[in-house]
Design an enzyme around this catalytic site. Sequence first.
Site, PDB file in Angstrom:
ATOM      1  N   CYS A   1      -8.654 -27.376  12.544  1.00  0.00           N
ATOM      2  CA  CYS A   1      -9.881 -28.175  12.522  1.00  0.00           C
ATOM      3  C   CYS A   1      -9.615 -29.667  12.365  1.00  0.00           C
ATOM      4  CB  CYS A   1     -10.813 -27.687  11.405  1.00  0.00           C
ATOM      5  SG  CYS A   1     -11.461 -26.038  11.734  1.00  0.00           S
TER       6      CYS A   1
ATOM      7  N   ASP B   1      -8.372  -6.874   0.587  1.00  0.00           N
ATOM      8  CA  ASP B   1      -7.417  -7.142   1.659  1.00  0.00           C
ATOM      9  C   ASP B   1      -8.042  -6.676   2.956  1.00  0.00           C
ATOM     10  OD1 ASP B   1      -6.902  -4.145   1.116  1.00  0.00           O
ATOM     11  OD2 ASP B   1      -5.824  -4.529   2.970  1.00  0.00           O
TER      12      ASP B   1
ATOM     13  N   HIS C   1      -7.032 -20.979  10.701  1.00  0.00           N
ATOM     14  CA  HIS C   1      -8.433 -21.330  10.435  1.00  0.00           C
ATOM     15  C   HIS C   1      -9.170 -20.173   9.744  1.00  0.00           C
ATOM     16  CE1 HIS C   1     -12.511 -22.612  10.649  1.00  0.00           C
ATOM     17  NE2 HIS C   1     -12.777 -21.432  11.167  1.00  0.00           N
TER      18      HIS C   1
ATOM     19  N   CYS D   1     -14.158 -27.782   7.658  1.00  0.00           N
ATOM     20  CA  CYS D   1     -12.900 -27.096   7.340  1.00  0.00           C
ATOM     21  C   CYS D   1     -11.733 -28.094   7.346  1.00  0.00           C
ATOM     22  CB  CYS D   1     -12.659 -25.983   8.349  1.00  0.00           C
ATOM     23  SG  CYS D   1     -11.142 -25.066   8.046  1.00  0.00           S
TER      24      CYS D   1
ATOM     25  N   ASP E   1       0.866  -1.182   0.000  1.00  0.00           N
ATOM     26  CA  ASP E   1       0.000   0.000   0.000  1.00  0.00           C
ATOM     27  C   ASP E   1       0.904   1.234   0.000  1.00  0.00           C
ATOM     28  OD1 ASP E   1       0.978   0.312   2.512  1.00  0.00           O
ATOM     29  OD2 ASP E   1      -0.951   0.350   3.525  1.00  0.00           O
TER      30      ASP E   1
ATOM     31  N   CYS F   1      -8.471 -27.139   7.623  1.00  0.00           N
ATOM     32  CA  CYS F   1      -7.238 -26.508   8.122  1.00  0.00           C
ATOM     33  C   CYS F   1      -6.633 -27.327   9.267  1.00  0.00           C
ATOM     34  CB  CYS F   1      -7.512 -25.065   8.562  1.00  0.00           C
ATOM     35  SG  CYS F   1      -8.128 -24.921  10.244  1.00  0.00           S
TER      36      CYS F   1
END
Length: 381
Positions: free
Chosen positions: A315, A272, A341, A310, A94, A312
Site C-alpha cells: 500500500c 489461525d 497486505h 494501510c 497442529d 504495508c
Amino acid sequence: MNGFAFRIERKSRSCAARCGVFDTPHGAVETPAFMPVGTRGTVKGVLPRDLRDVGARMILANTYHLHLRPGDETVAALGGLHDFMAWDGPILTDSGGYQVFSLRDIAQVDDDGVDFKSIVDGSRVRFTPERVMDIQENLGADVIMAFDHCPADPTAETEVRQATERTHRWLERCVKRWRERGGPERGQALFGIVQGGAIEALRRASVEAVCAHDLVGYAIGGVALGEGREAMTTAVECATPLLPEDKPRYLMGVGTPTDFFDAIERGCDLFDCVTPTRHARNHTVYTSQGRMNVRNNGWREDPSPLDPGCDCLACTQYSKGVLRHLAVTNEMLAGVLLSLHNLRFFHRLLADIRSAIAEDRLAELRAAVLEPMTRRIGPGD
Ligand SMILES: [Zn+2]
C-alpha cells in the site's frame, strides 16, 4: 510449566472478550492474536523479516505435511523448526487431527490411530497419539497439539460421540507420552483439543474431560469445517464458559473478520487460518472499504493505493494499477505483496480489537469493520 504463562490484562465489561499476554520460551504474544499458517515450514511467499513487520508473533506449521516432507527427523537434524523456518518467535504445530477430517477419503480411523495414504507418494502413513507426540517433539515447536478425531458432520450425534470419546482416550495417551518424553522440562507445551461437534451436551462433556488434564492451553476443534456460522457459534458458546479463565483458548482454523468478532466476544484468544495468504495468491484482498479483486480491469490506470489506511509495503510503495499489472501477468511479486497486505490487514484488525476491548468499545468497532466487509468493491465505488 517451563517458560509458559498466561495473564489476562483487561476484560470487557459488556461481553466475554479479554486481552491477555501469552508468554512462551520464544517470546510473548498479545492476545487475542492471529497466527499465520506455514503449512510446509514456510508462510508462503513471506520472508520472516516481513512477517515480523506485519505484526505476526506466533506462527503455525503443519505436522502431517512436515512429517511427509522433508520428515520430522530431517527437520530435527536441520536444527528444529525455529532454525528451519528462520523464525525466532513462538511456533505452534497442529497434530494432523485436521487431516483426519480433510483427508477422510484416504484415511482409515480405528481406536488406536489413523492410517493415511501419503499425499506425496501414496505410501501408508500411520499416526497414533504416541507417534504424533514424537513427531512434534522432533519438529520442536513451542506449543504442540494433542491428536484428535475431528468428525466430518458436527451434527451427526453417533459419529460425534464416537469421535469425541476417542479424542479423550487419545488425549490421555498424548499426555502420558509427552510427560514420559520430558515435554514439560523441555519447554514444549501441550494443548488439549475439545471436540463435541455442534452438540451441546457433548461439547460440555468434552471440556470437562480435556480440562481434567490441567494443560497450558486448550483448543476448540471441529469447527470451521463448513458447518456454517450458527453451528460454530454453538460450539464456541458451549465451550468457552466452562474453559478455565486463566488459560489461553485457541479456536482452530478460524477465520474471517466476522468469525474473529463472534469468537472474541465469547472469550477466545488465538486463531489461525490460511485465508489471508490463500486469498492473496488468488489476488483477492481485504481492505477497510471491502473485499477487492486486484485483477479488475478498472484498476488499470488507478494511481491510488489498495487501502489508503494501510501501512504495508504493497500500500505504501505500489498503486492499484501496478498491483493489477503484476497480478494479471502472474508475476510472483503479486502474491508476495498481496500476502503482506492481507496479513497486515488481519494483524491490524486484531490490534484494533485488543485496543477496543481495553477501551470497552468492541461493539462499535465490530459495526465499523464488518459493514464494509459485505461489499466487494470495484472501480468507481
Ligand atoms: Zn496494505
